[in-house]
Motif scaffolding. Sequence first.
Motif, PDB file in Angstrom:
ATOM      1  N   ALA A  34       0.845  -1.202   0.000  1.00 54.52           N
ATOM      2  CA  ALA A  34       0.000   0.000   0.000  1.00 54.52           C
ATOM      3  C   ALA A  34       0.880   1.251   0.000  1.00 54.52           C
ATOM      4  O   ALA A  34       1.994   1.236   0.541  1.00 54.52           O
ATOM      5  CB  ALA A  34      -0.897  -0.012   1.226  1.00 54.52           C
ATOM      6  N   PRO A  35       0.396   2.343  -0.599  1.00 52.29           N
ATOM      7  CA  PRO A  35       1.196   3.567  -0.691  1.00 52.29           C
ATOM      8  C   PRO A  35       1.738   4.061   0.653  1.00 52.29           C
ATOM      9  O   PRO A  35       2.883   4.499   0.734  1.00 52.29           O
ATOM     10  CB  PRO A  35       0.238   4.595  -1.299  1.00 52.29           C
ATOM     11  CG  PRO A  35      -0.744   3.778  -2.058  1.00 52.29           C
ATOM     12  CD  PRO A  35      -0.890   2.496  -1.286  1.00 52.29           C
ATOM     13  N   GLY A  36       0.955   3.964   1.699  1.00 51.92           N
ATOM     14  CA  GLY A  36       1.388   4.443   2.999  1.00 51.92           C
ATOM     15  C   GLY A  36       2.613   3.729   3.546  1.00 51.92           C
ATOM     16  O   GLY A  36       3.354   4.286   4.362  1.00 51.92           O
ATOM     17  N   SER A  37       2.865   2.510   3.098  1.00 49.38           N
ATOM     18  CA  SER A  37       4.011   1.758   3.608  1.00 49.38           C
ATOM     19  C   SER A  37       5.340   2.308   3.108  1.00 49.38           C
ATOM     20  O   SER A  37       6.385   1.977   3.650  1.00 49.38           O
ATOM     21  CB  SER A  37       3.883   0.280   3.252  1.00 49.38           C
ATOM     22  OG  SER A  37       3.937   0.107   1.862  1.00 49.38           O
ATOM     23  N   TYR A  38       5.292   3.158   2.098  1.00 49.28           N
ATOM     24  CA  TYR A  38       6.519   3.749   1.560  1.00 49.28           C
ATOM     25  C   TYR A  38       6.721   5.192   2.029  1.00 49.28           C
ATOM     26  O   TYR A  38       7.688   5.842   1.647  1.00 49.28           O
ATOM     27  CB  TYR A  38       6.497   3.711   0.029  1.00 49.28           C
ATOM     28  CG  TYR A  38       6.383   2.311  -0.524  1.00 49.28           C
ATOM     29  CD1 TYR A  38       7.453   1.426  -0.465  1.00 49.28           C
ATOM     30  CD2 TYR A  38       5.197   1.858  -1.096  1.00 49.28           C
ATOM     31  CE1 TYR A  38       7.350   0.141  -0.964  1.00 49.28           C
ATOM     32  CE2 TYR A  38       5.091   0.572  -1.602  1.00 49.28           C
ATOM     33  CZ  TYR A  38       6.161  -0.278  -1.533  1.00 49.28           C
ATOM     34  OH  TYR A  38       6.058  -1.557  -2.024  1.00 49.28           O
ATOM     35  N   ALA A  39       5.836   5.690   2.869  1.00 52.40           N
ATOM     36  CA  ALA A  39       5.861   7.095   3.281  1.00 52.40           C
ATOM     37  C   ALA A  39       7.113   7.471   4.071  1.00 52.40           C
ATOM     38  O   ALA A  39       7.529   8.623   4.051  1.00 52.40           O
ATOM     39  CB  ALA A  39       4.615   7.434   4.094  1.00 52.40           C
ATOM     40  N   GLN A  40       7.721   6.533   4.764  1.00 49.08           N
ATOM     41  CA  GLN A  40       8.885   6.841   5.594  1.00 49.08           C
ATOM     42  C   GLN A  40      10.210   6.573   4.890  1.00 49.08           C
ATOM     43  O   GLN A  40      11.248   6.482   5.535  1.00 49.08           O
ATOM     44  CB  GLN A  40       8.815   6.025   6.899  1.00 49.08           C
ATOM     45  CG  GLN A  40       7.574   6.295   7.720  1.00 49.08           C
ATOM     46  CD  GLN A  40       7.411   7.766   8.090  1.00 49.08           C
ATOM     47  OE1 GLN A  40       8.380   8.442   8.398  1.00 49.08           O
ATOM     48  NE2 GLN A  40       6.188   8.260   8.038  1.00 49.08           N
ATOM     49  N   GLN A  41      10.185   6.475   3.579  1.00 48.95           N
ATOM     50  CA  GLN A  41      11.402   6.251   2.804  1.00 48.95           C
ATOM     51  C   GLN A  41      12.377   7.407   2.994  1.00 48.95           C
ATOM     52  O   GLN A  41      11.965   8.547   3.186  1.00 48.95           O
ATOM     53  CB  GLN A  41      11.068   6.121   1.319  1.00 48.95           C
ATOM     54  CG  GLN A  41      10.181   4.951   0.978  1.00 48.95           C
ATOM     55  CD  GLN A  41      10.975   3.688   0.770  1.00 48.95           C
ATOM     56  OE1 GLN A  41      11.944   3.683   0.043  1.00 48.95           O
ATOM     57  NE2 GLN A  41      10.542   2.625   1.413  1.00 48.95           N
ATOM     58  N   THR A  42      13.660   7.115   2.919  1.00 49.00           N
ATOM     59  CA  THR A  42      14.665   8.168   3.003  1.00 49.00           C
ATOM     60  C   THR A  42      15.181   8.494   1.607  1.00 49.00           C
ATOM     61  O   THR A  42      15.134   7.665   0.704  1.00 49.00           O
ATOM     62  CB  THR A  42      15.844   7.745   3.905  1.00 49.00           C
ATOM     63  OG1 THR A  42      16.415   6.543   3.380  1.00 49.00           O
ATOM     64  CG2 THR A  42      15.372   7.497   5.325  1.00 49.00           C
ATOM     65  N   GLY A  43      15.652   9.704   1.447  1.00 57.39           N
ATOM     66  CA  GLY A  43      16.149  10.168   0.160  1.00 57.39           C
ATOM     67  C   GLY A  43      15.069  10.908  -0.604  1.00 57.39           C
ATOM     68  O   GLY A  43      13.894  10.554  -0.540  1.00 57.39           O
ATOM     69  N   ALA A  44      15.489  11.930  -1.326  1.00 62.16           N
ATOM     70  CA  ALA A  44      14.542  12.788  -2.042  1.00 62.16           C
ATOM     71  C   ALA A  44      13.750  12.025  -3.103  1.00 62.16           C
ATOM     72  O   ALA A  44      12.547  12.208  -3.231  1.00 62.16           O
ATOM     73  CB  ALA A  44      15.277  13.964  -2.670  1.00 62.16           C
ATOM     74  N   LYS A  45      14.428  11.160  -3.870  1.00 63.06           N
ATOM     75  CA  LYS A  45      13.739  10.418  -4.933  1.00 63.06           C
ATOM     76  C   LYS A  45      12.680   9.489  -4.334  1.00 63.06           C
ATOM     77  O   LYS A  45      11.555   9.421  -4.835  1.00 63.06           O
ATOM     78  CB  LYS A  45      14.747   9.610  -5.742  1.00 63.06           C
ATOM     79  CG  LYS A  45      14.137   8.813  -6.866  1.00 63.06           C
ATOM     80  CD  LYS A  45      15.197   8.044  -7.642  1.00 63.06           C
ATOM     81  CE  LYS A  45      14.581   7.168  -8.703  1.00 63.06           C
ATOM     82  NZ  LYS A  45      15.595   6.406  -9.447  1.00 63.06           N
ATOM     83  N   ALA A  46      13.025   8.781  -3.272  1.00 66.81           N
ATOM     84  CA  ALA A  46      12.091   7.858  -2.635  1.00 66.81           C
ATOM     85  C   ALA A  46      10.915   8.601  -2.015  1.00 66.81           C
ATOM     86  O   ALA A  46       9.768   8.160  -2.128  1.00 66.81           O
ATOM     87  CB  ALA A  46      12.803   7.019  -1.576  1.00 66.81           C
ATOM     88  N   GLN A  47      11.176   9.717  -1.381  1.00 61.50           N
ATOM     89  CA  GLN A  47      10.096  10.495  -0.777  1.00 61.50           C
ATOM     90  C   GLN A  47       9.164  11.055  -1.846  1.00 61.50           C
ATOM     91  O   GLN A  47       7.947  11.018  -1.696  1.00 61.50           O
ATOM     92  CB  GLN A  47      10.661  11.616   0.085  1.00 61.50           C
ATOM     93  CG  GLN A  47      11.306  11.102   1.358  1.00 61.50           C
ATOM     94  CD  GLN A  47      11.973  12.205   2.162  1.00 61.50           C
ATOM     95  OE1 GLN A  47      12.165  13.321   1.676  1.00 61.50           O
ATOM     96  NE2 GLN A  47      12.327  11.892   3.395  1.00 61.50           N
TER      97      GLN A  47
END
Length: 82
Positions: A34-47
Motif C-alpha cells: 500500500a502507498p502508505g508503507s513507503y511514506a517513511q522512505q529516506t532520500g529525495a527520490k524515494a520520498q
Amino acid sequence: MPAELRSTCFIIGGMPYEWAKPLRQGQDYTVLQAPGSYAQQTGAKAQAGAVIYQTLADATGCKQFVFDWDANFTIGYLLTLP
C-alpha cells in the motif's frame, strides 16, 4: 479510467521498480505494498515517489498497484485493444 476498472492498476517507473525488486519472486509482475508503507522512505527520490504513489491512489481510488516487469510489452499490447 472508469470507476468499475479501478480496483487494480498497473504502475511503472523508477521508484516502483525499486520497491518491487525485493518483492519479486520470479513472476512477471509484482503487487506493491500500500502507498502508505513507503511514506517513511529516506532520500529525495524515494520520498517524491511515495508522494506521487499516494496521490495516484487517492486520485484513482485504486486499491492495488501492480508493477509489471515487462511493461513495454504490456503497454503495447493494451494499446492494440479496442
